[in-house]
Write a protein that holds these residues in place. Structure first.
Motif, PDB file in Angstrom:
ATOM      1  N   ARG A 186      17.997 -26.392 -22.669  1.00 39.57           N
ATOM      2  CA  ARG A 186      18.482 -27.010 -23.901  1.00 39.57           C
ATOM      3  C   ARG A 186      17.741 -26.418 -25.097  1.00 39.57           C
ATOM      4  O   ARG A 186      17.144 -27.127 -25.897  1.00 39.57           O
ATOM      5  N   GLY A 187      17.768 -25.103 -25.165  1.00 39.09           N
ATOM      6  CA  GLY A 187      17.069 -24.410 -26.237  1.00 39.09           C
ATOM      7  C   GLY A 187      17.661 -24.639 -27.610  1.00 39.09           C
ATOM      8  O   GLY A 187      17.010 -24.382 -28.621  1.00 39.09           O
ATOM      9  N   SER A 188      18.905 -25.138 -27.669  1.00 45.27           N
ATOM     10  CA  SER A 188      19.505 -25.429 -28.969  1.00 45.27           C
ATOM     11  C   SER A 188      18.897 -26.661 -29.609  1.00 45.27           C
ATOM     12  O   SER A 188      19.082 -26.902 -30.801  1.00 45.27           O
ATOM     13  N   THR A 204      23.407 -20.767 -27.348  1.00 47.80           N
ATOM     14  CA  THR A 204      22.285 -20.879 -28.292  1.00 47.80           C
ATOM     15  C   THR A 204      20.956 -20.944 -27.561  1.00 47.80           C
ATOM     16  O   THR A 204      19.957 -20.346 -27.992  1.00 47.80           O
ATOM     17  N   SER A 205      20.933 -21.668 -26.448  1.00 50.24           N
ATOM     18  CA  SER A 205      19.706 -21.757 -25.650  1.00 50.24           C
ATOM     19  C   SER A 205      19.298 -20.395 -25.095  1.00 50.24           C
ATOM     20  O   SER A 205      18.114 -20.036 -25.104  1.00 50.24           O
ATOM     21  N   VAL A 206      20.277 -19.626 -24.627  1.00 57.45           N
ATOM     22  CA  VAL A 206      19.982 -18.287 -24.100  1.00 57.45           C
ATOM     23  C   VAL A 206      19.476 -17.377 -25.214  1.00 57.45           C
ATOM     24  O   VAL A 206      18.532 -16.600 -25.016  1.00 57.45           O
ATOM     25  N   THR A 264      20.988  -8.134 -19.557  1.00 60.02           N
ATOM     26  CA  THR A 264      19.948  -9.145 -19.710  1.00 60.02           C
ATOM     27  C   THR A 264      20.543 -10.497 -20.045  1.00 60.02           C
ATOM     28  O   THR A 264      20.137 -11.534 -19.492  1.00 60.02           O
ATOM     29  N   ILE A 265      21.525 -10.517 -20.940  1.00 58.46           N
ATOM     30  CA  ILE A 265      22.162 -11.781 -21.316  1.00 58.46           C
ATOM     31  C   ILE A 265      22.948 -12.349 -20.143  1.00 58.46           C
ATOM     32  O   ILE A 265      22.909 -13.564 -19.873  1.00 58.46           O
ATOM     33  N   ASP A 289      21.114 -17.403 -14.669  1.00 59.83           N
ATOM     34  CA  ASP A 289      19.940 -18.220 -14.345  1.00 59.83           C
ATOM     35  C   ASP A 289      20.046 -19.612 -14.966  1.00 59.83           C
ATOM     36  O   ASP A 289      19.658 -20.609 -14.345  1.00 59.83           O
ATOM     37  N   SER A 290      20.581 -19.676 -16.185  1.00 59.66           N
ATOM     38  CA  SER A 290      20.725 -20.971 -16.840  1.00 59.66           C
ATOM     39  C   SER A 290      21.735 -21.843 -16.119  1.00 59.66           C
ATOM     40  O   SER A 290      21.511 -23.055 -15.936  1.00 59.66           O
TER      41      SER A 290
END
Length: 639
Positions: A41-43, A366-368, A386-387, A393-394
């Motif tokens: 939840r990087g956003s 956004t989290s990535v 990479t993305i 993974d997410s």
């Protein structure tokens, strides 16, 4: 003003911290890591825990996390800038220590931190003292709109018309004049030809005949009535259905005399060979839903090898695919937001096309981006790959259960304590709660457990009869004589219009007295905005305290899944007087066989609640119950 400021690595090593209070703040930081950072939840840049507000920033180049905590009653406007200043100052010092080889020493960062904190607080005070000045007219957007820009240039409009005529787009001709007849209007046409005048004359004559009532209806142009309508209409004949209508069928369908005192149903069921083959097929752990995708892929490979090869060749030649258009973005050393933007936009659209809710897809991307920005790539690593790996993974991290899910083991543990294991099913209307409850009941019976079905849907007409039919069928598949005279499936019902919470309590007490292993509580379908029904559901869960609360949702639903789960959880929390209210514990995803590879609802529901998908319904028979295969679902999302 700050209660805590800590800097630690992504491996969990605390490099430096500042604490402004005497209380231990380990729990809030651990909650931030568990709920936000590890949940992709990087956003979300801020997190509230108790009376504290925690904000954090990531430094992906050095794998560092900066966390600040302060009282949520405070409105500190300088926090974002302050964290950035501390991050720049600390990473320069940390990088110099890495060059010098002093990695394991204690970092003395207190002096620099106090200096930056005083500077940020002083800047905030100065901004608060200075009154906010209004923008001048020259600074506003309105000043950029001149009078000349509002004028209509007729020359340009004529040029556009001439260009349209050259392209064959002539302006529409004006409508012909209309003649007024007896207050009505009749189009007189514009051509003036003989045929047009005759048509106008005929229309006028028919119009006058209609107004005066003269002339037969046949002349007006109406079609004659068919002969069947001329016949005398008979009375409405009763509908004769294909499987009913006779007295014999009526006796078969009449179950009113077969009820027993405890709500169970007696009688035999006629079973086919297919249904008898179900017995013994679901013992043990459930089959994974990913096996369905593997079987489909094997069949396609056997039947359509040549077509697939041609399609692959065409894809390679045309550049078709999610990531092929970004092959040029390879070789960058540091990942920047500008380099990730086109890839993430394409990935977001791809996830939405896979039925992931739009808000969830945006938050995930956004989290990535937050997790990757500033990371240094290897020589042969590209931004796209990479993305893609970070997205994979997410998704795996989101779908992987955060706690142990083993219902058979939990039932055995409850059985050893002489108490029934209770599962409550809830959800909106028409998602398949009763049908999938029957599937879970059959799976439990196949594993040797006695099951009591509590008919707590006292609102929908036919809900009790539906469960009664399922109970009869499963009792026929597992008769008492095959289990030492013990009834494996029973139904507890009290009819309609009763209190659902009371029926569930009576059913649990009855199961405890009869040494029944599992109680499956069926509830009425309700919309997430229906406050009285949501209060009733919260009451049922609060009074009976089931071991597992399953939300039943469709795999077909898209954006509405987020709204459903959010409001169900919110209602269970708001309408419960408990200090720690019971919320949704897991998800039962139904109609999974109807969506092909558009499996995004699993991501949307799991991301919203943080709870795992426990069961997956894949068909209409009792054996169509599966477990979720995380890798198979992620592969279906990204292909």
């Amino acid at each position: 003003m700050l209660d805590l400021f800590t800097i630690f690595s992504k491996g969990g090593i605390v490099l430096w911290y500042f604490q402004g209070v005497n209380q231990v703040l380990t729990e809030p930081v651990n909650a931030l890591i568990k709920t936000v950072i590890l949940q992709e939840r990087g956003s979300v840049s801020s997190f509230q825990h108790g009376s504290l507000t925690l904000e954090y920033k990531l430094d992906n180049e050095f794998e560092l996390i900066f966390v600040v905590a302060y009282q949520k009653i405070l409105q500190l406007s300088y926090i974002d800038k302050f964290i950035d200043d501390v991050r720049r100052e600390f990473r320069d010092k940390y990088a110099q220590d890495l060059r010098d080889g002093n990695v394991m020493r204690d970092f003395d960062f207190t002096e620099e931190f106090q200096r930056l904190l005083k500077k940020a607080e002083a800047s905030a005070k100065n901004q608060a003292k200075q009154p906010r000045q209004m923008r001048t007219f020259e600074e506003s957007q309105k000043s950029q709109k001149s009078v000349a820009s509002l004028k209509v240039d007729k020359k340009k409009e004529k040029e556009k018309e001439n260009v349209g005529k050259k392209k064959g787009k002539a302006p529409p001709e004006p409508a012909p004049p209309a003649a007024v007849i007896n207050g009505g209007t009749v189009n007189t046409g514009g051509g003036g030809g003989g045929e047009g005048q005759d048509t106008i004359q005929r229309n006028r004559e028919e119009f006058f005949k209609k107004m005066t009532g003269k002339g037969s209806k046949k002349n007006i142009g109406t079609s004659p009535k068919p002969e069947k309508e001329k016949e005398k209409k008979k009375g409405k004949a009763p509908t004769k259905w294909a499987h009913g209508g006779s007295s014999k069928d009526a006796k078969i369908l009449d179950f009113s005399g077969d009820k027993e005192s405890n709500g169970t149903m007696a009688g035999e069921e006629d079973l086919g060979d297919t249904e008898r083959a179900w017995v013994g097929s679901m013992s043990g752990e459930l089959k994974s839903v990913g096996d369905l995708y593997e079987e489909e892929e094997e069949e396609e490979e056997e039947d359509d090898d040549e077509e697939e090869i041609q399609q692959k060749d065409s894809k390679k030649s045309s550049g078709f695919g999610v990531f092929n258009m970004f092959k040029g973005l390879v070789g960058q050393k540091t990942v920047t937001a500008e380099a990730m933007a086109p890839v993430l936009d394409k990935m977001k659209d791809h996830l939405i096309g896979k039925n992931v809710a739009a808000d969830i897809a945006d938050q995930l991307c956004t989290s990535v981006a937050t997790k990757l920005e500033g990371r240094v790539l290897g020589t042969f690593s590209g931004v796209t790959s990479t993305i893609r790996q970070a997205i994979r993974d997410s998704l795996v991290q989101i779908l992987t259960p955060k706690r142990r899910i083993d219902i058979l083991r939990d039932v055995m543990e409850a059985k050893s304590q002489n108490r029934p294991y209770t599962i409550t099913f809830c959800g909106v209307n028409g998602v398949g709660k009763s049908t999938n409850l029957a599937k879970i009941c059959f799976w439990l019976v196949e594993n040797g457990f006695r099951v009591l079905i509590a008919a707590c849907d006292t609102f929908r007409a036919g809900a009790v009869e539906q469960l009664r039919t399922h109970a009869r069928r499963m009792a026929a598949l597992h008769p008492p004589e095959h289990h030492s005279g013990v009834k494996m499936v029973q139904l507890y019902e009290k009819g309609y219009g009763k209190d659902a919470a009371g029926i569930a309590m009576e059913a649990i007490n009855f199961a405890r007295e009869q040494r029944i292993d599992v109680v499956l509580v069926d509830t009425a379908g309700r919309m997430q905005d229906n406050e009285p029904l949501m209060r009733a559901l919260s009451k049922l869960i609060k009074v009976n305290q089931p071991e597992l609360v399953l939300f039943v949702g469709e795999a077909l639903v898209g954006n509405d899944s987020v709204d459903q789960l959010t409001k169900f959880n919110q209602a269970l929390a708001d309408f419960s007087s408990m200090e720690n209210p019971r919320l949704i514990d897991g998800i039962l995803l139904t109609k999974f066989d109807t969506i092909d590879d558009k499996v995004g609802a699993a991501i949307s529901m799991t991301y919203t609640t943080g709870q795992p998908v426990v069961f997956v319904g894949t068909g209409q028979t009792y054996t169509d119950l599966k477990a979720l295969n995380v890798q198979a679902v992620v592969n279906a999302l990204l292909k």
